[in-house]
Enzyme design. Sequence first.
Site, PDB file in Angstrom:
ATOM      1  N   LYS A  34       0.846  -1.196   0.000  1.00 36.28           N
ATOM      2  CA  LYS A  34       0.000   0.000   0.000  1.00 36.28           C
ATOM      3  C   LYS A  34       0.883   1.248   0.000  1.00 36.28           C
ATOM      4  CE  LYS A  34      -1.704   1.675   4.005  1.00 36.28           C
ATOM      5  NZ  LYS A  34      -1.342   3.075   4.219  1.00 36.28           N
ATOM      6  N   ASN A  35       1.921   1.236   0.872  1.00 28.95           N
ATOM      7  CA  ASN A  35       2.703   2.470   1.055  1.00 28.95           C
ATOM      8  C   ASN A  35       3.670   2.749  -0.080  1.00 28.95           C
ATOM      9  OD1 ASN A  35       1.173   2.879   3.260  1.00 28.95           O
ATOM     10  ND2 ASN A  35       2.731   2.261   4.743  1.00 28.95           N
ATOM     11  N   ARG A 104      -4.349  10.217   3.465  1.00 29.61           N
ATOM     12  CA  ARG A 104      -3.226  11.096   3.807  1.00 29.61           C
ATOM     13  C   ARG A 104      -2.264  11.224   2.642  1.00 29.61           C
ATOM     14  NH1 ARG A 104      -2.833  14.534   7.391  1.00 29.61           N
ATOM     15  NH2 ARG A 104      -0.624  14.269   7.345  1.00 29.61           N
ATOM     16  N   CYS A 128      -5.159  12.735  11.874  1.00 28.75           N
ATOM     17  CA  CYS A 128      -5.909  11.490  11.701  1.00 28.75           C
ATOM     18  C   CYS A 128      -5.817  10.803  13.074  1.00 28.75           C
ATOM     19  CB  CYS A 128      -5.325  10.628  10.598  1.00 28.75           C
ATOM     20  SG  CYS A 128      -3.863   9.770  11.095  1.00 28.75           S
ATOM     21  N   ARG A 133      -0.085  14.479  12.354  1.00 23.85           N
ATOM     22  CA  ARG A 133       0.438  14.251  10.997  1.00 23.85           C
ATOM     23  C   ARG A 133       0.742  15.557  10.259  1.00 23.85           C
ATOM     24  NH1 ARG A 133      -1.647   8.645   8.666  1.00 23.85           N
ATOM     25  NH2 ARG A 133       0.365   8.797   7.648  1.00 23.85           N
ATOM     26  N   PRO A 134       1.632  16.363  10.811  1.00 24.17           N
ATOM     27  CA  PRO A 134       2.041  17.602  10.139  1.00 24.17           C
ATOM     28  C   PRO A 134       2.791  17.295   8.835  1.00 24.17           C
ATOM     29  CG  PRO A 134       3.513  17.111  11.935  1.00 24.17           C
ATOM     30  CD  PRO A 134       2.417  16.090  12.005  1.00 24.17           C
ATOM     31  N   ILE A 135       2.920  18.322   7.989  1.00 20.16           N
ATOM     32  CA  ILE A 135       3.713  18.145   6.761  1.00 20.16           C
ATOM     33  C   ILE A 135       4.787  19.224   6.673  1.00 20.16           C
ATOM     34  CG2 ILE A 135       1.922  16.939   5.425  1.00 20.16           C
ATOM     35  CD1 ILE A 135       1.300  19.639   4.062  1.00 20.16           C
ATOM     36  N   ASP A 136       5.216  19.721   7.836  1.00 13.26           N
ATOM     37  CA  ASP A 136       6.205  20.805   7.848  1.00 13.26           C
ATOM     38  C   ASP A 136       7.508  20.423   7.141  1.00 13.26           C
ATOM     39  OD1 ASP A 136       6.218  19.055  10.217  1.00 13.26           O
ATOM     40  OD2 ASP A 136       8.035  20.142  10.744  1.00 13.26           O
ATOM     41  N   ASP A 316       4.106   0.351  11.942  1.00 12.62           N
ATOM     42  CA  ASP A 316       2.842  -0.179  11.403  1.00 12.62           C
ATOM     43  C   ASP A 316       2.560  -1.603  11.871  1.00 12.62           C
ATOM     44  OD1 ASP A 316       3.209   1.455   8.147  1.00 12.62           O
ATOM     45  OD2 ASP A 316       2.741   2.219  10.148  1.00 12.62           O
ATOM     46  N   ILE A 338       7.085   6.540  16.973  1.00 14.31           N
ATOM     47  CA  ILE A 338       6.947   7.305  15.734  1.00 14.31           C
ATOM     48  C   ILE A 338       5.725   8.197  15.741  1.00 14.31           C
ATOM     49  CG2 ILE A 338       6.723   7.133  13.213  1.00 14.31           C
ATOM     50  CD1 ILE A 338       9.419   6.070  14.223  1.00 14.31           C
ATOM     51  N   ARG A 408      -9.118  -0.085   4.075  1.00 11.09           N
ATOM     52  CA  ARG A 408      -8.266   0.846   3.325  1.00 11.09           C
ATOM     53  C   ARG A 408      -6.928   0.227   2.973  1.00 11.09           C
ATOM     54  NH1 ARG A 408      -6.491   5.220   6.642  1.00 11.09           N
ATOM     55  NH2 ARG A 408      -4.980   5.150   4.967  1.00 11.09           N
TER      56      ARG A 408
HETATM   57  C1  EPZ Z   1       4.317   6.661   6.160  1.00 13.33           C
HETATM   58  O1  EPZ Z   1       3.599   7.755   6.712  1.00 13.33           O
HETATM   59  C2  EPZ Z   1       3.319   5.529   6.100  1.00 13.33           C
HETATM   60  N1  EPZ Z   1       2.205   5.919   5.253  1.00 13.33           N
HETATM   61  C3  EPZ Z   1       2.820   5.212   7.504  1.00 13.33           C
HETATM   62  O2  EPZ Z   1       1.982   4.070   7.385  1.00 13.33           O
HETATM   63  C4  EPZ Z   1       4.006   4.838   8.389  1.00 13.33           C
HETATM   64  O3  EPZ Z   1       3.547   4.639   9.701  1.00 13.33           O
HETATM   65  C5  EPZ Z   1       5.035   5.966   8.376  1.00 13.33           C
HETATM   66  O4  EPZ Z   1       5.415   6.270   7.004  1.00 13.33           O
HETATM   67  C6  EPZ Z   1       6.293   5.594   9.152  1.00 13.33           C
HETATM   68  O5  EPZ Z   1       6.840   4.435   8.609  1.00 13.33           O
HETATM   69  C7  EPZ Z   1       2.388   5.919   3.914  1.00 13.33           C
HETATM   70  O6  EPZ Z   1       3.448   5.598   3.409  1.00 13.33           O
HETATM   71  C8  EPZ Z   1       1.186   6.304   3.084  1.00 13.33           C
HETATM   72  P1  EPZ Z   1       6.446   9.954   8.346  1.00 13.33           P
HETATM   73  P2  EPZ Z   1       4.261   9.235   6.698  1.00 13.33           P
HETATM   74  O7  EPZ Z   1       6.466  11.186   7.533  1.00 13.33           O
HETATM   75  O8  EPZ Z   1       5.096   9.386   5.514  1.00 13.33           O
HETATM   76  C9  EPZ Z   1       6.295  13.197  11.801  1.00 13.33           C
HETATM   77  C10 EPZ Z   1       0.054   2.816   7.636  1.00 13.33           C
HETATM   78  O9  EPZ Z   1      -0.421   2.302   8.662  1.00 13.33           O
HETATM   79  N2  EPZ Z   1       6.342  14.156  10.688  1.00 13.33           N
HETATM   80  O10 EPZ Z   1       7.615   9.029   8.298  1.00 13.33           O
HETATM   81  O11 EPZ Z   1       3.155  10.214   6.941  1.00 13.33           O
HETATM   82  C11 EPZ Z   1       4.934  12.518  11.892  1.00 13.33           C
HETATM   83  O12 EPZ Z   1       4.031  13.326  12.648  1.00 13.33           O
HETATM   84  C12 EPZ Z   1       0.587   4.228   7.686  1.00 13.33           C
HETATM   85  O13 EPZ Z   1       0.182   2.228   6.532  1.00 13.33           O
HETATM   86  C13 EPZ Z   1       6.518  15.503  10.980  1.00 13.33           C
HETATM   87  O14 EPZ Z   1       6.624  15.897  12.141  1.00 13.33           O
HETATM   88  O15 EPZ Z   1       5.164   9.103   7.998  1.00 13.33           O
HETATM   89  C14 EPZ Z   1       5.258  11.225  12.576  1.00 13.33           C
HETATM   90  O16 EPZ Z   1       5.328  11.444  13.974  1.00 13.33           O
HETATM   91  C15 EPZ Z   1       0.319   4.906   9.013  1.00 13.33           C
HETATM   92  N3  EPZ Z   1       6.544  16.397   9.966  1.00 13.33           N
HETATM   93  C16 EPZ Z   1       6.631  10.873  12.045  1.00 13.33           C
HETATM   94  O17 EPZ Z   1       7.187  12.105  11.535  1.00 13.33           O
HETATM   95  C17 EPZ Z   1       6.422  16.007   8.654  1.00 13.33           C
HETATM   96  O18 EPZ Z   1       6.477  16.874   7.750  1.00 13.33           O
HETATM   97  C18 EPZ Z   1       6.611   9.807  10.941  1.00 13.33           C
HETATM   98  O19 EPZ Z   1       6.066  10.398   9.847  1.00 13.33           O
HETATM   99  C19 EPZ Z   1       6.230  14.638   8.384  1.00 13.33           C
HETATM  100  C20 EPZ Z   1       6.203  13.725   9.409  1.00 13.33           C
END
Ligand code: EPZ
Length: 429
Positions: A34-35, A104, A128, A133-136, A316, A338, A408
């Site tokens: 999926k990811n 997302r 969520c 889930r910020p995107i900063d 996950d 995480i 999903r």
């Molecule tokens: C991906 O999410 C996966 N989703 C998540 O899987 C997975 O848990 C995660 O990576 C970690 O492996 C997809 O690939 C669609 P991150 P992503 O950016 O990219 C913080 C599932 O169950 N962060 O690595 O959103 C964030 O808040 C899903 O399949 C910031 O602070 O994860 C979190 O605490 C759930 N600022 C941490 O980093 C940002 O700009 C991990 O986020 C981005 C993230």
Amino acid sequence: MKKLVYFKEGMSMERIIIKGGIPLSGTISIGGAKNSAVALIPAALLADGVCTIKNVPNITDRDALFEIVQLLNCNIEQNDKTIRIDSRNLENKIISQELSTKLRASYYFMGVLLGKYKHVEMYFPGGCNIGTRPIDLHLKGFKALGAKITKNKHKYTISADELKGATINLTFASVGATINIMFAAVKAKGTTIINNAAKEVEIINIADFLNKMGAKITGAGTETITIDGVERLEGTEIEVIPDRIEAGTYILMGALLGNNLKVEGIIPEHNRALFEKLEEMGVDFKIDGNSVILNKTDELKPTNVTTLVYPGFPTDLGQPMSVLLTQANGTCVMEETIWENRVGHYPYLQKMGANIELDGLVATIKGKTKLIGTNINATDLRGGAALILAGLIAEGTTIIYDIDYILRGYENIINKLSNVGAKINIEEI
Ligand code: EPZ
């Protein structure tokens, strides 16, 4: 007797019924990740041509992405798990909140449309069930490449006169930010270096796709990714790698209920952290090429698990793993590091009889405890998978509500489990 059903706004109108305690025998085949798929589908729009993506999983996240791709006037043809995306008539339109909130990963259209047109407008609300889930980090990367970002409530407008290669140091090895910056940088002028990049294997799958289009990306899968911008990307094809999280979820079911349960179509190396933990606990499993055979193990030894970025124990799989820990003889500690709220499943495991003390994101789990079937709610995708695991081992019948979360991310989960003997079905409420 009146059905005691707990409704809330937007709740799925179906529920999963499980009769627990039945051994699982036979073979479960793993689908595409999926990811990976949720990034590969937007990535196809970077090409000026037709892309073919094979082994796309049949999950509702895929359908949500198709709606956005079609909104952008790209033609999609689907033949089972193979899709063809023609982006030659792509129109760079505003992506509505209604569409972007379906998943997302819609944020990948930011990097793709910025990277291709130097301009993107889309709604993107935060949050969520597992965290804010910020995107900063995504936005920091876009700015480093020369983009200006305005945000009006939940609507982002991201524009650049020119995208120029830059060195970007991620303060956290974010999977999404790493991928989105790759998308934005792939046609930028000059070289981009991403330091402290995420090393998840899905990133290699996406970099392979972009390189086959004509991109120049090296270092994917390591902490330093280098992208030399190119003028044009051509249509090509890619295959989605196996879903290591789907695989891990079924492997955990085999550890709990396997009777020669075979999970096939995996890449064992992608689940190394899980196999190391199963080894520690004394789980009976045998890896054979791209399959693993599991048998239920009664005497499980306790262990402690901390979720980490790849190649550490994946966040996950933390929630499904916590169910196995309830069956170990002794005390286990599961720590989530995480996501700030990936603990929604614990109250339901406690309701089923698990002995769990939760302190923030640290769960102290005392086993071995018998779980008893009851009415429970999925709180998020992997938490829902954990509750299915719990229902499969529980005594009696478990009814799980709010199951859209689960559908999903797990293709055909009811069929895959029924085909190996589970007494599980979905019914209208
Ligand atoms: C991906 O999410 C996966 N989703 C998540 O899987 C997975 O848990 C995660 O990576 C970690 O492996 C997809 O690939 C669609 P991150 P992503 O950016 O990219 C913080 C599932 O169950 N962060 O690595 O959103 C964030 O808040 C899903 O399949 C910031 O602070 O994860 C979190 O605490 C759930 N600022 C941490 O980093 C940002 O700009 C991990 O986020 C981005 C993230």
